[in-house]
Design an enzyme around this catalytic site. Structure first.
Site, PDB file in Angstrom:
ATOM      1  N   ARG A 262     -26.406 -38.296 -36.599  1.00  0.00           N
ATOM      2  CA  ARG A 262     -26.728 -38.952 -37.868  1.00  0.00           C
ATOM      3  C   ARG A 262     -25.453 -39.313 -38.615  1.00  0.00           C
ATOM      4  O   ARG A 262     -24.519 -38.517 -38.679  1.00  0.00           O
ATOM      5  CB  ARG A 262     -27.598 -38.039 -38.736  1.00  0.00           C
ATOM      6  CG  ARG A 262     -28.923 -37.713 -38.048  1.00  0.00           C
ATOM      7  CD  ARG A 262     -29.858 -36.906 -38.897  1.00  0.00           C
ATOM      8  NE  ARG A 262     -31.046 -36.548 -38.139  1.00  0.00           N
ATOM      9  CZ  ARG A 262     -32.037 -35.772 -38.595  1.00  0.00           C
ATOM     10  NH1 ARG A 262     -31.953 -35.275 -39.822  1.00  0.00           N
ATOM     11  NH2 ARG A 262     -33.067 -35.500 -37.834  1.00  0.00           N
ATOM     12  N   GLU A 349     -33.542 -26.016 -45.960  1.00  0.00           N
ATOM     13  CA  GLU A 349     -34.468 -26.519 -44.949  1.00  0.00           C
ATOM     14  C   GLU A 349     -33.944 -26.234 -43.549  1.00  0.00           C
ATOM     15  O   GLU A 349     -32.778 -26.470 -43.247  1.00  0.00           O
ATOM     16  CB  GLU A 349     -34.652 -28.028 -45.119  1.00  0.00           C
ATOM     17  CG  GLU A 349     -35.557 -28.647 -44.064  1.00  0.00           C
ATOM     18  CD  GLU A 349     -35.372 -30.149 -43.931  1.00  0.00           C
ATOM     19  OE1 GLU A 349     -35.680 -30.675 -42.839  1.00  0.00           O
ATOM     20  OE2 GLU A 349     -34.903 -30.781 -44.890  1.00  0.00           O
ATOM     21  N   SER A 352     -38.888 -29.340 -40.547  1.00  0.00           N
ATOM     22  CA  SER A 352     -39.776 -30.229 -41.284  1.00  0.00           C
ATOM     23  C   SER A 352     -40.856 -30.690 -40.328  1.00  0.00           C
ATOM     24  O   SER A 352     -40.551 -31.267 -39.283  1.00  0.00           O
ATOM     25  CB  SER A 352     -38.985 -31.426 -41.830  1.00  0.00           C
ATOM     26  OG  SER A 352     -39.774 -32.202 -42.700  1.00  0.00           O
TER      27      SER A 352
END
Length: 427
Positions: A262, A349, A352
């Site tokens: 990413r 997190e 997800s």
């Protein structure tokens, strides 16, 4: 992608859903483009029908030796032939305009998703375990890793730039152990099929799962026009693209341990220390392909599978239901698993899990057929992290830190560590 027919019939529902997601109403503009498209298509059909009829009438006129009528009809056919290409090109342009507009629309939230504008509107669904208490001071993972001599950010920066990490020795083995443990759990106990997918994909695959066209800046592209996957969700979900599946064989469940890539566009200044936000990281992905009737139940099941990873690692975490304003582009409902990080004194997190309905299937043209049905239906797709390996490593380092700076290996990982029970400073 949403169905334009559904939008025509549910314009107010669409605009209300978009408002919940903080987006502008779009039904009127979409319907206007669709009306143009339909008008052009009707004109083309009428012209084609008239051309066919006139062509037949030419033969009849010539058979009756009515040359004047035959010549008139020939002129009409010629005019139709000459005018149709421009209309066909206009049709293609309007079709592309409509598809582009539809491709940028987010999914419709389920009715039970909390309404909110950002992460402040997320709701705590459940809390599992308790925060650890020690006599020694918690430390962040990068402090521990660097002190052990097993986590090297400067070396990674010399090789690749910022947001990369080199793991060495026992810490590298611990991360590998985490990934293997997750794969074994999901394949041996949760019914997922392990897959080794491509890490480079074409435009169509990225479009199918919703990364393109909206999120191109978040991705890495190669010089031969392929994309590095931002998550194994992309190749795993696209396994069923352009297929008609046997409804009796659903659900299909896939898992993969892959690197993810990413660009972290827009994250300047966020989590610059450590491994939390990297350009390259390992993740175990879960993907389910279901029918319309079972996708919501599959969402709960998938989330439970991801939770089991954290439970067996003995980590304290909470489950958050994301609000409409914080939910991903393609999701109808999302649960985030947030693990407790003592060094940061906060939850972060680590997984997800989302149900997407038929949103991705329409983009991929992935359908299924039941024996009792004549036609086909679009499959429903789900995806989730089961879990992010790098963040699990961070959580283990910070939660299993000992007073002397060593890190104990969680019991569930011992079979993968070759007898090693503690991560200690490199000699």
């Amino acid at each position: 992608m949403l169905d334009i027919k559904w939008i025509r019939e549910n314009a107010d529902v669409l605009d209300a859903a978009l408002a919940k997601r903080g987006a502008e109403p779009s039904s009127a503009s979409l319907i206007a483009v669709d009306e143009r498209r339909r008008t052009i298509l009707q004109s083309l059909q009428d012209m084609q029908s008239r051309r066919n009829t006139a062509s037949k009438d030419i033969g009849a006129a010539m058979a009756q030796k009515n040359n004047e009528l035959a010549e008139k009809l020939k002129a009409e056919v010629a005019e139709l032939k000459s005018s149709m290409p421009a209309l066909e090109e206009e049709s293609r342009q309007v079709e592309a305009e409509l598809n582009d507009a539809l491709s940028r629309l987010p999914n419709i939230p389920l009715d039970d998703v909390p309404v909110g504008s950002d992460e402040a509107g997320n709701v705590v669904t459940r809390v599992i375990g308790a925060k650890p208490t020690w006599n020694h001071q918690p430390r962040e993972h990068f402090e521990v890793g660097e002190a052990l001599g097993l986590m090297d950010f400067e070396g990674a920066a010399r090789i690749a730039g910022s947001r990369f990490t080199i793991l060495k020795g026992q810490l590298a083995r611990l991360e590998r152990a985490l990934g293997q443990f997750m794969l074994d759990l999901h394949t041996q106990e949760h019914g997922y099929t392990e897959v080794q997918p491509p890490l480079l994909v074409r435009d169509d695959a990225m479009y199918g799962t919703g990364q393109l066209p909206k999120f191109a800046e978040d991705l890495f592209r190669t010089t031969d026009d392929r994309w590095l996957i931002p998550t194994a969700e992309v190749p795993l979900t696209n396994i069923v693209r352009e297929q008609i599946l046997d409804g009796e064989k659903l659900p299909l469940r896939f898992t993969a341990l892959t690197p993810s890539f990413r660009s972290e566009a827009g994250s300047s200044g966020r989590d610059t220390r450590g491994m939390l936000r990297q350009h390259q990281f390992n993740k175990v992905e879960l993907v389910s392909i279901t029918d319309a009737e079972t996708s919501v139940a599959e969402h709960e099941r998938m989330t439970a599978c991801a939770e089991e990873v954290l439970k067996r690692l003995g980590l304290h975490y909470r489950v958050m239901t994301l609000c409409t304003g914080d939910m991903g582009f393609g999701a109808r409902k999302t649960y985030d698993l947030e693990v407790w990080l003592p060094g940061q004194d906060t939850y972060r997190e680590i997984s997800s899990c989302s149900v997407c309905g038929d949103f991705q299937a329409r983009r991929m043209n992935a359908r299924y057929r039941n024996k009792e049905d004549k036609g086909t239906k679009f499959v429903h797709s789900l995806n989730g992290s089961g879990v992010a390996v790098g963040r699990a490593l961070i959580a283990v380092i910070e939660n299993y830190l000992n007073a002397d700076g060593s890190v104990s290996v969680p019991d569930v990982l011992l079979p993968y560590m070759g007898g090693l029970t503690r991560i200690e400073k490199a000699a």
